[in-house]
Design an enzyme around this catalytic site. Structure first.
Site, PDB file in Angstrom:
ATOM      1  N   GLU A 256      -2.469 -93.706  17.628  1.00 48.38           N
ATOM      2  CA  GLU A 256      -2.787 -92.476  18.363  1.00 48.38           C
ATOM      3  C   GLU A 256      -3.627 -91.531  17.500  1.00 48.38           C
ATOM      4  O   GLU A 256      -4.600 -90.924  17.973  1.00 48.38           O
ATOM      5  CB  GLU A 256      -1.487 -91.813  18.840  1.00 48.38           C
TER       6      GLU A 256
ATOM      7  N   ASP B 111      18.001 -92.276  14.800  1.00 53.82           N
ATOM      8  CA  ASP B 111      17.276 -92.891  13.689  1.00 53.82           C
ATOM      9  C   ASP B 111      18.151 -93.114  12.456  1.00 53.82           C
ATOM     10  O   ASP B 111      17.808 -93.907  11.584  1.00 53.82           O
ATOM     11  CB  ASP B 111      16.091 -91.991  13.277  1.00 53.82           C
TER      12      ASP B 111
ATOM     13  N   ALA C  21      12.996 -92.511  20.679  1.00 57.61           N
ATOM     14  CA  ALA C  21      13.710 -91.389  21.280  1.00 57.61           C
ATOM     15  C   ALA C  21      14.770 -91.851  22.281  1.00 57.61           C
ATOM     16  O   ALA C  21      15.880 -91.320  22.316  1.00 57.61           O
ATOM     17  CB  ALA C  21      12.698 -90.469  21.956  1.00 57.61           C
ATOM     18  N   GLN C  22      14.441 -92.876  23.098  1.00 59.77           N
ATOM     19  CA  GLN C  22      15.391 -93.329  24.116  1.00 59.77           C
ATOM     20  C   GLN C  22      16.690 -93.826  23.490  1.00 59.77           C
ATOM     21  O   GLN C  22      17.770 -93.581  24.018  1.00 59.77           O
ATOM     22  CB  GLN C  22      14.749 -94.465  24.942  1.00 59.77           C
TER      23      GLN C  22
HETATM   24  C1  LIG Z   1       5.011 -88.720  14.869  1.00 61.27           C
HETATM   25  C2  LIG Z   1       6.096 -89.406  15.640  1.00 61.27           C
HETATM   26  C3  LIG Z   1       5.826 -89.942  16.884  1.00 61.27           C
HETATM   27  C4  LIG Z   1       6.811 -90.584  17.611  1.00 61.27           C
HETATM   28  N1  LIG Z   1       6.504 -91.089  18.835  1.00 61.27           N
HETATM   29  C5  LIG Z   1       7.474 -91.633  19.587  1.00 61.27           C
HETATM   30  C6  LIG Z   1       7.202 -92.101  20.903  1.00 61.27           C
HETATM   31  O1  LIG Z   1       6.070 -92.020  21.378  1.00 61.27           O
HETATM   32  N2  LIG Z   1       8.228 -92.602  21.641  1.00 61.27           N
HETATM   33  C7  LIG Z   1       9.500 -92.685  21.133  1.00 61.27           C
HETATM   34  O2  LIG Z   1      10.403 -93.126  21.832  1.00 61.27           O
HETATM   35  N3  LIG Z   1       9.786 -92.295  19.884  1.00 61.27           N
HETATM   36  C8  LIG Z   1       8.809 -91.756  19.103  1.00 61.27           C
HETATM   37  N4  LIG Z   1       9.095 -91.338  17.838  1.00 61.27           N
HETATM   38  C9  LIG Z   1      10.450 -91.566  17.288  1.00 61.27           C
HETATM   39  C10 LIG Z   1      11.439 -90.547  17.818  1.00 61.27           C
HETATM   40  O3  LIG Z   1      10.904 -89.260  17.712  1.00 61.27           O
HETATM   41  C11 LIG Z   1      12.729 -90.694  17.037  1.00 61.27           C
HETATM   42  O4  LIG Z   1      13.222 -91.991  17.202  1.00 61.27           O
HETATM   43  C12 LIG Z   1      13.765 -89.698  17.512  1.00 61.27           C
HETATM   44  O5  LIG Z   1      13.305 -88.393  17.296  1.00 61.27           O
HETATM   45  C13 LIG Z   1      15.091 -89.915  16.796  1.00 61.27           C
HETATM   46  O6  LIG Z   1      15.987 -88.938  17.231  1.00 61.27           O
HETATM   47  P1  LIG Z   1      17.110 -88.397  16.242  1.00 61.27           P
HETATM   48  O7  LIG Z   1      17.882 -87.401  17.026  1.00 61.27           O
HETATM   49  O8  LIG Z   1      17.805 -89.513  15.596  1.00 61.27           O
HETATM   50  O9  LIG Z   1      16.284 -87.650  15.097  1.00 61.27           O
HETATM   51  P2  LIG Z   1      15.272 -86.449  15.222  1.00 61.27           P
HETATM   52  O10 LIG Z   1      14.776 -86.304  16.602  1.00 61.27           O
HETATM   53  O11 LIG Z   1      14.290 -86.622  14.130  1.00 61.27           O
HETATM   54  O12 LIG Z   1      16.180 -85.184  14.928  1.00 61.27           O
HETATM   55  C14 LIG Z   1      16.805 -84.955  13.706  1.00 61.27           C
HETATM   56  C15 LIG Z   1      17.126 -83.483  13.631  1.00 61.27           C
HETATM   57  O13 LIG Z   1      18.045 -83.274  12.603  1.00 61.27           O
HETATM   58  C16 LIG Z   1      17.663 -82.149  11.839  1.00 61.27           C
HETATM   59  N5  LIG Z   1      18.203 -82.369  10.505  1.00 61.27           N
HETATM   60  C17 LIG Z   1      17.920 -83.369   9.647  1.00 61.27           C
HETATM   61  N6  LIG Z   1      18.664 -83.279   8.547  1.00 61.27           N
HETATM   62  C18 LIG Z   1      19.444 -82.191   8.722  1.00 61.27           C
HETATM   63  C19 LIG Z   1      20.438 -81.567   7.920  1.00 61.27           C
HETATM   64  N7  LIG Z   1      20.800 -82.071   6.726  1.00 61.27           N
HETATM   65  N8  LIG Z   1      21.039 -80.460   8.384  1.00 61.27           N
HETATM   66  C20 LIG Z   1      20.683 -79.930   9.590  1.00 61.27           C
HETATM   67  N9  LIG Z   1      19.757 -80.491  10.378  1.00 61.27           N
HETATM   68  C21 LIG Z   1      19.159 -81.606   9.955  1.00 61.27           C
HETATM   69  C22 LIG Z   1      16.158 -82.141  11.916  1.00 61.27           C
HETATM   70  O14 LIG Z   1      15.640 -80.846  11.703  1.00 61.27           O
HETATM   71  C23 LIG Z   1      15.921 -82.628  13.334  1.00 61.27           C
HETATM   72  O15 LIG Z   1      15.842 -81.576  14.254  1.00 61.27           O
HETATM   73  C24 LIG Z   1       8.121 -90.688  17.083  1.00 61.27           C
HETATM   74  C25 LIG Z   1       8.410 -90.140  15.837  1.00 61.27           C
HETATM   75  C26 LIG Z   1       7.411 -89.504  15.118  1.00 61.27           C
HETATM   76  C27 LIG Z   1       7.729 -88.902  13.768  1.00 61.27           C
END
Ligand SMILES: Cc1cc2nc3c(=O)[nH]c(=O)nc-3n(C[C@H](O)[C@H](O)[C@H](O)COP(=O)(O)OP(=O)(O)OC[C@H]3O[C@@H](n4cnc5c(N)ncnc54)[C@H](O)[C@@H]3O)c2cc1C
Length: 419
Positions: free
Chosen positions: A170, A299, A315-316
């Site tokens: 992208e 993640d 994300a899903q």
């Molecule tokens: C550039 C990019 C593009 C992407 N594109 C896609 C896509 O097109 N389709 C798709 O399905 N997935 C995509 N992904 C992947 C997707 O965003 C992740 O799989 C998803 O966000 C994981 O969700 P999560 O809740 O595990 O973590 P995250 O969404 O990353 O959330 C983690 C949160 O925890 C907080 N955090 C971390 N450590 C701490 C701490 N110690 N104390 C307090 N808060 C903390 C962070 O601030 C954050 O808000 C993409 C990722 C990136 C980086």
């Protein structure tokens, strides 16, 4: 009796959807995030390439959850988790006790054992990262415009994107469009259309998670945009404005890292086994060994499906795991056993540029314009907040008609040495 206290760490996709799943549950939820906003990460590359503003793809977590009265949002960093004492320690030494815990702290960027590369090749994980990439890319054109030395000009007009997953693809597509379309008539001394854009992927193919037909379509689209797609090409070294692809040295004003992520270090403090990527090995009900009250999702979690394949970091998966963890908390409160997590794969997509994308929905594989329309629709639908949906729709409609990218601002008195 007080309602059970659920602590959720992280307000990303997992944390947010976990909190929402408790909407009608008899629990008190505390959600902690080190940022005050939720970022829609799939559109970060649009901020990095001047198509959208940070506020278009992010919203305050407090605002998103404002109607859910059983949720308290705290801005803070969780630094350690004591699972024996059921306590989370925050920055500043404060601590919180919990009855149930859902850790959704996600991942950070990983430079495969070369953290020193980060200063030369910014990655894309937060809004700050995206703004840094945007400034670096726009400044490179400004430097080239006032530079007389052809070698420096050439360097400034070269971009290397490391990593051929959806984000790398992208970014490469968007940078090519900026060079060849958006900026093509705005500079006098340089021809931005002569920019060189290289996408390097160490594996055998870009977009390895997609079927071959769609990978081929994406490669073709990128090449049509003028992107050099270099597969089976590992980056071996990165220095200031220089990157080595194997033995080949390329001078590049813009180097972007889209190659890897590593689990949040918070996982280690749980004191349970981790996988090689530092993710927490969870049971099928998403709990950690020995602690049926502590869940890890998204993640940061490591789990395989019924075929032994690891769930992807998308994300899903994070949203569905967080919802399952929340349902399991509610089941436990009701005296029922936990249920196992089952993933409903809604499909994969990536966009390459204007009118071009690929989509694999399992039952439908499509590329080109129809896939691009689908990509637009899905991203608008999944964006958090009605205001953001309208803003993004208007920006994209404007960009489609004018070929412009409206957010080409270099702010903060930056020069290239600052970023
Ligand atoms: C550039 C990019 C593009 C992407 N594109 C896609 C896509 O097109 N389709 C798709 O399905 N997935 C995509 N992904 C992947 C997707 O965003 C992740 O799989 C998803 O966000 C994981 O969700 P999560 O809740 O595990 O973590 P995250 O969404 O990353 O959330 C983690 C949160 O925890 C907080 N955090 C971390 N450590 C701490 C701490 N110690 N104390 C307090 N808060 C903390 C962070 O601030 C954050 O808000 C993409 C990722 C990136 C980086």
């Amino acid at each position: 009796m007080a309602a059970p206290h659920v602590v959720i760490i992280g307000g990303g996709f997992g944390g947010l959807f976990g909190a929402r799943a408790f909407k009608h549950a008899p629990v008190e939820v505390t959600l902690i995030d080190r940022h005050n906003h939720h970022v829609f990460q799939p559109l970060l590359y649009q901020v990095a390439t001047a198509g959208l503003s940070p506020g278009d793809i992010a919203s305050p977590i407090r605002w998103i959850l404002r109607r859910q009265k059983n949720v308290r949002v705290l801005l803070g960093e969780a630094q350690a988790i004591d699972v024996a004492a059921k306590r989370v320690t925050l920055d500043g030494g404060q601590s919180l006790t919990y009855d149930y815990l859902i850790v959704a702290a996600g991942a950070d960027n990983s430079y495969f054992g070369h953290p020193e590369w980060a200063q030369f090749a910014p990655a894309l994980k937060t809004l700050d990262d995206a703004l840094r990439v945007r400034a670096r890319m726009l400044l490179a054109y400004e430097v080239a415009e006032r530079e007389a030395d052809p070698a420096v000009r050439k360097r400034m007009l070269t971009s290397v994107i490391v990593g051929g997953g959806p984000t790398g693809v992208e970014m490469a597509g968007a940078i090519a469009e900026i060079a060849h379309q958006t900026l093509s008539d705005e500079f006098q001394s340089i021809r931005t259309a002569e920019s060189r854009i290289v996408l390097a992927e160490a594996g055998p193919s870009i977009l390895s998670a997609f079927p071959e037909t769609l990978r081929n379509a994406a490669r073709k689209s990128l090449q049509k945009l003028g992107v050099e797609v270099r597969e089976k090409t590992a980056v071996t070294r990165i220095e200031h404005e220089t990157v080595w692809l194997g033995d080949e040295r390329i001078e590049a004003g813009t180097i972007i890292w889209a190659a890897g992520i590593a689990a949040s270090p918070l996982g280690k403090t749980l004191g349970v086994p981790l996988d090689r990527a530092g993710r927490v090995l969870v049971h099928k009900d998403l709990t950690i060994p020995g602690h049926p009250e502590a869940f890890v999702v998204g993640d940061l979690a490591s789990l395989t499906d019924q075929n032994g394949q690891p769930y992807p970091g998308v994300a899903q998966v994070a949203m569905q795991q967080a919802q399952q963890a929340a349902r399991n908390v509610i089941r436990a409160i009701q005296g029922q056993p936990h249920a196992e997590f089952h993933y409903k794969n809604l499909g994969n997509m990536a966009t390459i540029g204007r009118n071009s994308a690929i989509a694999d929905l399992g039952w439908l594989r499509v590329s080109g314009f129809p896939a691009w329309l689908l990509w637009l629709f899905i991203h608008i639908v999944w964006l958090i907040g009605f205001r953001n949906r309208i803003l993004v729709l208007v920006q994209w409609a404007g960009a489609y008609i004018t070929y412009q990218r409206s957010v080409r601002l270099i702010t903060g008195n930056l020069s290239r040495k600052d970023i």
